[in-house]
Design an enzyme around this catalytic site. Sequence first.
Site, PDB file in Angstrom:
ATOM      1  N   GLU A  41       0.863  -1.183   0.000  1.00 56.85           N
ATOM      2  CA  GLU A  41       0.000   0.000   0.000  1.00 56.85           C
ATOM      3  C   GLU A  41       0.901   1.235   0.000  1.00 56.85           C
ATOM      4  O   GLU A  41       1.684   1.432   0.939  1.00 56.85           O
ATOM      5  CB  GLU A  41      -0.898   0.001   1.238  1.00 56.85           C
ATOM      6  CG  GLU A  41      -1.765   1.246   1.374  1.00 56.85           C
ATOM      7  CD  GLU A  41      -2.522   1.291   2.684  1.00 56.85           C
ATOM      8  OE1 GLU A  41      -2.751   2.411   3.194  1.00 56.85           O
ATOM      9  OE2 GLU A  41      -2.879   0.216   3.216  1.00 56.85           O
ATOM     10  N   THR A  68      -4.481   6.210   2.132  1.00 53.16           N
ATOM     11  CA  THR A  68      -4.800   7.582   2.542  1.00 53.16           C
ATOM     12  C   THR A  68      -5.299   8.380   1.342  1.00 53.16           C
ATOM     13  O   THR A  68      -4.854   9.500   1.097  1.00 53.16           O
ATOM     14  CB  THR A  68      -3.584   8.277   3.204  1.00 53.16           C
ATOM     15  OG1 THR A  68      -2.876   7.342   4.029  1.00 53.16           O
ATOM     16  CG2 THR A  68      -4.033   9.440   4.092  1.00 53.16           C
ATOM     17  N   LYS A 128     -11.171  -1.056   7.138  1.00 50.10           N
ATOM     18  CA  LYS A 128      -9.896  -0.827   7.828  1.00 50.10           C
ATOM     19  C   LYS A 128     -10.214  -0.348   9.242  1.00 50.10           C
ATOM     20  O   LYS A 128     -10.928   0.644   9.409  1.00 50.10           O
ATOM     21  CB  LYS A 128      -9.112   0.247   7.056  1.00 50.10           C
ATOM     22  CG  LYS A 128      -7.842   0.765   7.726  1.00 50.10           C
ATOM     23  CD  LYS A 128      -7.332   1.970   6.918  1.00 50.10           C
ATOM     24  CE  LYS A 128      -6.112   2.609   7.539  1.00 50.10           C
ATOM     25  NZ  LYS A 128      -4.863   2.040   7.013  1.00 50.10           N
TER      26      LYS A 128
END
Length: 208
Positions: A41, A68, A128
């Site tokens: 990621e 993000t 998440k």
Amino acid sequence: MHPLIPRLRAARIIPVVRTSTAARAATAVAWLQEAGFRVFEITMTVPEAPALIRALSADPDLLVGAGTVPDARTAEACIEAGARFLVAPWVDPALAPVAQDGGACLMLGAMTPSEIRAALAAGADMVKIFPAGSAGGPQHIRALRAVFPDVAFCPTGGVDARNAPDYLAAGAACVGMGGRLVDEALIAAGDRAAVRRAAEDALGIMRA
């Protein structure tokens, strides 16, 4: 279920690459790949992150996602660059249409049952749990799984090689591991051996 979820489950650990330069992020990926990692990621806090995603996605052995992700426009740029999954530590319904159009797996962030329901309603394929460590750790995941037995959770924040097995035993589909695995100070110092050791330790614990 999104078709990428089984692969993320099989990976168990997703290294969350968050560095102050793209060069250090690329170095981190290279060293972790040498140790055996294949899923990464790349957070949007890394300068020129979409360009790095494009470069990494050229390797067919890697599964690369964007982390993000702040808005739909950035999500589009990441998918166009080759990102196969999108991650945000909050609930943003605007990301769902972009993910669906691009065939990407969407992971939205939550902590409480109400937030998890909001994430699912917003189109999340996975949830998440962030920050997992301060939310209650593996016990928090176990409690959430009792209420949401069919939801794929990925706890991140405070996860390290020692407690990752506890999160998986509690019912997490996989875990995100950031600074405990991608230590920018070691990368900046060129300490490849230390980064490799940390990566190999994490993978060894998972395999055990």
